[in-house]
Design a protein around this motif. Structure first.
Motif, PDB file in Angstrom:
ATOM      1  N   GLY A  29      -6.187   1.770   7.115  1.00  0.00           N
ATOM      2  CA  GLY A  29      -7.018   1.050   6.153  1.00  0.00           C
ATOM      3  C   GLY A  29      -7.275   1.838   4.890  1.00  0.00           C
ATOM      4  N   SER A  30      -7.615   3.117   5.036  1.00  0.00           N
ATOM      5  CA  SER A  30      -7.877   3.928   3.844  1.00  0.00           C
ATOM      6  C   SER A  30      -6.602   4.153   3.044  1.00  0.00           C
ATOM      7  CB  SER A  30      -8.535   5.262   4.227  1.00  0.00           C
ATOM      8  OG  SER A  30      -7.768   5.984   5.172  1.00  0.00           O
ATOM      9  N   ALA A  31      -5.451   4.219   3.726  1.00  0.00           N
ATOM     10  CA  ALA A  31      -4.174   4.366   3.012  1.00  0.00           C
ATOM     11  C   ALA A  31      -3.870   3.126   2.184  1.00  0.00           C
ATOM     12  CB  ALA A  31      -3.043   4.628   4.010  1.00  0.00           C
ATOM     13  N   VAL A  32      -4.058   1.964   2.773  1.00  0.00           N
ATOM     14  CA  VAL A  32      -3.792   0.713   2.060  1.00  0.00           C
ATOM     15  C   VAL A  32      -4.712   0.579   0.850  1.00  0.00           C
ATOM     16  CG1 VAL A  32      -3.894  -1.807   2.259  1.00  0.00           C
ATOM     17  CG2 VAL A  32      -2.886  -0.453   4.105  1.00  0.00           C
ATOM     18  N   MET A  33      -5.980   0.944   1.011  1.00  0.00           N
ATOM     19  CA  MET A  33      -6.923   0.844  -0.095  1.00  0.00           C
ATOM     20  C   MET A  33      -6.543   1.799  -1.217  1.00  0.00           C
ATOM     21  SD  MET A  33      -9.586  -0.741  -1.249  1.00  0.00           S
ATOM     22  CE  MET A  33     -10.479  -1.481   0.128  1.00  0.00           C
ATOM     23  N   LEU A  34      -6.140   3.010  -0.896  1.00  0.00           N
ATOM     24  CA  LEU A  34      -5.776   3.976  -1.928  1.00  0.00           C
ATOM     25  C   LEU A  34      -4.532   3.527  -2.698  1.00  0.00           C
ATOM     26  CD1 LEU A  34      -6.529   7.263   0.009  1.00  0.00           C
ATOM     27  CD2 LEU A  34      -7.731   6.434  -2.022  1.00  0.00           C
ATOM     28  N   ALA A 261     -23.694  -0.021   1.410  1.00  0.00           N
ATOM     29  CA  ALA A 261     -22.405  -0.316   2.025  1.00  0.00           C
ATOM     30  C   ALA A 261     -21.565  -1.247   1.154  1.00  0.00           C
ATOM     31  CB  ALA A 261     -22.610  -0.950   3.399  1.00  0.00           C
ATOM     32  N   GLU A 262     -20.251  -1.117   1.254  1.00  0.00           N
ATOM     33  CA  GLU A 262     -19.346  -2.068   0.607  1.00  0.00           C
ATOM     34  C   GLU A 262     -19.539  -3.431   1.272  1.00  0.00           C
ATOM     35  OE1 GLU A 262     -16.274  -2.797  -2.283  1.00  0.00           O
ATOM     36  OE2 GLU A 262     -17.636  -1.102  -1.919  1.00  0.00           O
ATOM     37  N   LEU A 267     -14.424  -6.314   1.657  1.00  0.00           N
ATOM     38  CA  LEU A 267     -13.463  -5.612   2.511  1.00  0.00           C
ATOM     39  C   LEU A 267     -12.607  -6.596   3.304  1.00  0.00           C
ATOM     40  CD1 LEU A 267     -15.663  -2.678   3.865  1.00  0.00           C
ATOM     41  CD2 LEU A 267     -13.718  -2.496   2.311  1.00  0.00           C
ATOM     42  N   ASN A 268     -13.244  -7.599   3.876  1.00  0.00           N
ATOM     43  CA  ASN A 268     -12.487  -8.548   4.691  1.00  0.00           C
ATOM     44  C   ASN A 268     -11.472  -9.295   3.839  1.00  0.00           C
ATOM     45  OD1 ASN A 268     -12.203  -9.588   7.395  1.00  0.00           O
ATOM     46  ND2 ASN A 268     -12.946 -11.544   6.601  1.00  0.00           N
ATOM     47  N   GLY A 269     -11.887  -9.677   2.631  1.00  0.00           N
ATOM     48  CA  GLY A 269     -10.965 -10.370   1.738  1.00  0.00           C
ATOM     49  C   GLY A 269      -9.818  -9.486   1.306  1.00  0.00           C
ATOM     50  N   PHE A 270     -10.132  -8.204   1.048  1.00  0.00           N
ATOM     51  CA  PHE A 270      -9.076  -7.282   0.637  1.00  0.00           C
ATOM     52  C   PHE A 270      -8.023  -7.142   1.731  1.00  0.00           C
ATOM     53  CE2 PHE A 270      -7.280  -3.025   0.921  1.00  0.00           C
ATOM     54  CZ  PHE A 270      -6.612  -2.950  -0.290  1.00  0.00           C
ATOM     55  N   PHE A 271      -8.460  -6.899   2.966  1.00  0.00           N
ATOM     56  CA  PHE A 271      -7.493  -6.675   4.038  1.00  0.00           C
ATOM     57  C   PHE A 271      -6.796  -7.975   4.459  1.00  0.00           C
ATOM     58  CE2 PHE A 271     -10.014  -2.732   4.596  1.00  0.00           C
ATOM     59  CZ  PHE A 271      -8.970  -1.841   4.392  1.00  0.00           C
ATOM     60  N   ARG A 272      -7.441  -9.119   4.223  1.00  0.00           N
ATOM     61  CA  ARG A 272      -6.763 -10.385   4.479  1.00  0.00           C
ATOM     62  C   ARG A 272      -5.577 -10.542   3.518  1.00  0.00           C
ATOM     63  NH1 ARG A 272      -8.332 -14.802   7.171  1.00  0.00           N
ATOM     64  NH2 ARG A 272     -10.493 -14.070   7.320  1.00  0.00           N
TER      65      ARG A 272
END
Length: 279
Positions: A29-34, A261-262, A267-272
């Motif tokens: 998750g942190s890799a995808v966000m970066l 907190a974020e 967060l859910n929308g980003f990872f979706r």
């Protein structure tokens, strides 16, 4: 970049000129966000992964097989080049080190680093000549793969009595032994950073910035640094936010820190949208 050769070529190009930041995610998750934030390469953090497993970042507490599996997962998390924090290579002898370095390269990394710290408090650094031999063995093991070798001098981290002098002595020797990138965690002041840059020139220097040192990326680049890594910095920042909220609840019965907190929907929308395909 399913083609590891392409990722390795991109990674090598990043080291040819200018200065870039290579942040250290500790999970997918942190890799995808970066990647989404625009960083052009990633590096693993042995500390971040160890802490996530409830282990210390010391003495190869994370078994070699587990670390290799983690590195492979990080390589597969995005299409960015990945540099592996491979600690001291999980072997003291050159033959074992070379074998393990090849295993690390097989994960698809674009680069990897090895340290000269022994893990022995009585003798925290490998003898100079053996340390140089280890770098040469690792470089030979990677010959023809396109994987960049970063050689680390841990003198400042193990509190060597003449740490800066020892690092400036060892880094050029590691460069001559075949290291592609040089790295001495703990350098902080502009004069010392610039001295390290000059000591290894024309090869690139990686600077660790895992806490504020009073310098911006632009200022660090002006000193001649080619690559900036964060080590466990982002991971400890995440732990810091978690612990602030957890301690406030445990000690005071209050939930105030959760306001920092974020948002869940963000967060859910980003990872979706940007995360792994849903099975």
């Amino acid at each position: 970049m399913a083609n590891h050769h392409q990722a390795r070529a991109v990674f090598a190009d990043l080291h040819h000129a200018g200065c870039f930041v290579i942040p250290n995610p500790w999970d997918v998750g942190s890799a995808v966000m970066l990647k989404h934030l625009g960083f052009r390469a990633l590096a693993t953090t042995s500390a971040g992964y160890a802490f996530s497993r409830g282990l210390p970042d010391t003495d190869w507490a994370v078994p070699r097989g587990d670390m290799l599996a983690h590195i492979a997962e990080m390589v597969g998390a995005t299409d960015l080049p990945v540099n592996a924090d491979f600690e001291a290579g999980y072997a003291h002898d050159c033959e074992g080190l070379a074998r393990n370095v090849r295993l690390c390269a097989d994960t698809g990394v674009a680069g990897l680093s090895i340290e000269d710290a022994t893990g022995d408090p009585e003798k925290p650094l490998y003898d100079f000549h053996h340390a140089v031999e280890r770098v040469a063995a690792a470089a030979e093991a990677l010959r023809g793969t396109g994987v960049l070798l970063t050689a680390r001098c841990e003198a400042l981290l193990v509190n060597h009595p003449a740490a800066v002098e020892e690092a400036l002595h060892r880094l050029p020797a590691y460069a001559a032994a075949g290291a592609d990138v040089l790295y001495a965690p703990g350098l902080q002041t502009p004069d010392v950073i610039q001295a390290a840059v000059e000591a290894v020139r024309p090869k690139p220097l990686n600077l660790l910035v895992s806490s504020p040192i009073g310098l911006s990326v632009e200022q660090i680049a002006a000193l001649g640094v080619r690559r900036i890594s964060l080590g466990s910095g982002f991971n400890r920042a995440a732990w810091g936010g978690f612990l602030r909220a957890a301690r406030m609840l445990a000690d005071h019965g209050r939930f105030d820190a959760l306001g920092e907190a974020e948002p869940f929907d963000a967060l859910n929308g980003f990872f979706r949208t940007h995360g792994r395909p849903i099975p």
